[in-house]
Design an enzyme around this catalytic site. Structure first.
Site, PDB file in Angstrom:
ATOM      1  N   GLN A  10     -10.695  -0.011 -12.841  1.00  0.00           N
ATOM      2  CA  GLN A  10     -10.522   1.361 -12.261  1.00  0.00           C
ATOM      3  C   GLN A  10      -9.698   1.910 -13.794  1.00  0.00           C
ATOM      4  OE1 GLN A  10      -7.524   0.150  -9.437  1.00  0.00           O
ATOM      5  NE2 GLN A  10      -6.795   2.788  -9.587  1.00  0.00           N
ATOM      6  N   SER A  91     -10.362  -5.717 -15.257  1.00  0.00           N
ATOM      7  CA  SER A  91      -8.928  -5.808 -14.403  1.00  0.00           C
ATOM      8  C   SER A  91      -9.994  -6.167 -12.678  1.00  0.00           C
ATOM      9  CB  SER A  91      -8.350  -4.613 -14.216  1.00  0.00           C
ATOM     10  OG  SER A  91      -7.509  -4.726 -12.844  1.00  0.00           O
ATOM     11  N   LEU A  92     -10.045  -4.955 -12.000  1.00  0.00           N
ATOM     12  CA  LEU A  92     -11.352  -5.286 -10.756  1.00  0.00           C
ATOM     13  C   LEU A  92     -12.374  -5.010 -11.026  1.00  0.00           C
ATOM     14  CD1 LEU A  92     -10.672  -3.199  -7.989  1.00  0.00           C
ATOM     15  CD2 LEU A  92     -12.316  -1.379  -9.018  1.00  0.00           C
ATOM     16  N   ARG A 116      -6.692  -5.058  -1.965  1.00  0.00           N
ATOM     17  CA  ARG A 116      -6.224  -5.354  -3.299  1.00  0.00           C
ATOM     18  C   ARG A 116      -4.876  -3.847  -3.327  1.00  0.00           C
ATOM     19  NH1 ARG A 116      -7.203  -4.111  -8.726  1.00  0.00           N
ATOM     20  NH2 ARG A 116      -6.581  -6.158  -9.780  1.00  0.00           N
ATOM     21  N   HIS A 200      -0.690  -4.332 -12.857  1.00  0.00           N
ATOM     22  CA  HIS A 200      -0.502  -5.423 -14.082  1.00  0.00           C
ATOM     23  C   HIS A 200       0.940  -5.398 -14.411  1.00  0.00           C
ATOM     24  CE1 HIS A 200      -5.092  -6.681 -14.166  1.00  0.00           C
ATOM     25  NE2 HIS A 200      -4.854  -5.086 -14.161  1.00  0.00           N
ATOM     26  N   GLN A 249      -3.693 -11.929 -11.650  1.00  0.00           N
ATOM     27  CA  GLN A 249      -3.922 -11.211 -12.512  1.00  0.00           C
ATOM     28  C   GLN A 249      -3.400  -9.937 -12.218  1.00  0.00           C
ATOM     29  OE1 GLN A 249      -7.314  -8.665 -10.391  1.00  0.00           O
ATOM     30  NE2 GLN A 249      -8.793  -8.891 -11.726  1.00  0.00           N
TER      31      GLN A 249
END
Length: 310
Positions: A10, A91-92, A116, A200, A249
């Site tokens: 992202q 991340s993603l 998510r 996060h 995560q």
């Protein structure tokens, strides 16, 4: 050459992304069409035409970036590109990496990241949380600035992207106080990011718990390409371990600097960004400036031709 493919997350999205690649091969639009069947809306139309406000909303950004990474990967393979020795994602981007590694079914991944994104948005309603990028400040004074700015709220370092480039997240008031504190501590720049959730941070713990319930029903295979995670800068190949990692995560920092350094310590000499833009390529170059390290991005047709022998 020891190569690793890195998949962006992202923040790398933009209206019109992958348009030049889509003009050269239908595998791009075919991949988006496949995802649209799962989502129930035309994802390629959103990516191509916007509006940007919708594309930048977490629940839409996450499927869009997952599919963009997978579409780029499929085009790479179709053009005769060789498989890398390792994959990872920011991340993603970890979900795109797991699809590329054969660990996660593509259709399952599309539904999973949509869920998510929805959980993340529900955990912290719009306007409650914020994220900010802090440039030119070492980690220790940055962490001290966050601690001083919290004042009973949450503000934490959540993305260690490269030396001197860290993202913080938490409650909007605490993030704004931390911006001022970081500037006072010597940061060259500290600015709010156009993110709809404080990703996060520990504010994501409720979302992580609910996401774990969904992950428990998910079928995962052992990756066929070595999979590395920025949650702990380590390799993971056990499906149960990966499942726990993906839950953890959501509310854990992205340790991108540590991950890249760990990969280089293993002898990696080429980092290839697989997806729109070149955000990770810029970060990778900041993390290690050695002249023999190749950092590149598959952002246009020319890059595919130049990198086919990797």
């Amino acid at each position: 050459m020891s190569s690793v493919f890195v998949f962006p997350g992202q923040g790398s999205q933009s209206v019109g992304m992958l348009a030049s690649l889509a003009a050269t091969d239908s595998v791009i639009t075919d991949t988006f069409a496949e995802a649209s069947q799962v989502l129930g809306y035309d994802l390629w139309q959103l990516v191509s035409q916007g509006p940007a406000e919708t594309l930048n909303s977490t629940a839409y950004t996450q499927p869009a970036m997952l599919v963009a990474g997978v579409a780029t990967w499929r085009l790479w393979l179709k053009r005769g590109g060789t498989q890398p020795g390792r994959v990872c994602g920011h991340s993603l981007g970890e979900f795109s990496a797991l699809v590329a590694a054969g660990s996660l079914n593509f259709a399952d991944a599309v539904a999973l990241v949509r869920h998510r994104g929805e959980l993340m948005q529900e955990a912290v309603p719009a306007g409650v949380g914020a994220m900010a990028a802090v440039l030119g400040l070492d980690d220790e004074p940055l962490l001290a600035a966050c601690a001083a700015a919290a004042q009973g709220e949450v503000v934490e370092a959540v993305n260690f992207n490269s030396p001197g480039q860290v993202v913080i997240a938490g409650h909007v008031g605490a993030v704004n106080r931390a911006i001022d504190a970081c500037k006072a501590a010597g940061a060259k720049r500290a600015v709010l990011l156009p993110m709809s959730v404080p990703a996060h941070s520990s504010l994501m713990l409720p979302a992580a718990l609910r996401f774990g319930e969904r992950l428990a029903t998910l079928t995962l295979q052992a990756p066929s390409i070595a999979f590395y995670s920025p949650v702990d800068a380590a390799a993971h190949n056990d499906p149960a371990d990966i499942r726990q990692l993906l839950q953890r995560q959501l509310a854990s920092p992205v340790r991108w600097t540590d991950l890249v350094r760990a990969l280089l310590a293993e002898g990696v000499t080429s980092l290839v960004e697989c997806g729109p833009g070149k955000v990770l390529t810029s970060l990778n170059r900041r993390i290690d400036k050695r002249p023999d390290l190749s950092c590149s991005a598959l952002e246009d047709a020319a890059a595919f031709t130049a990198g086919a022998a990797l």
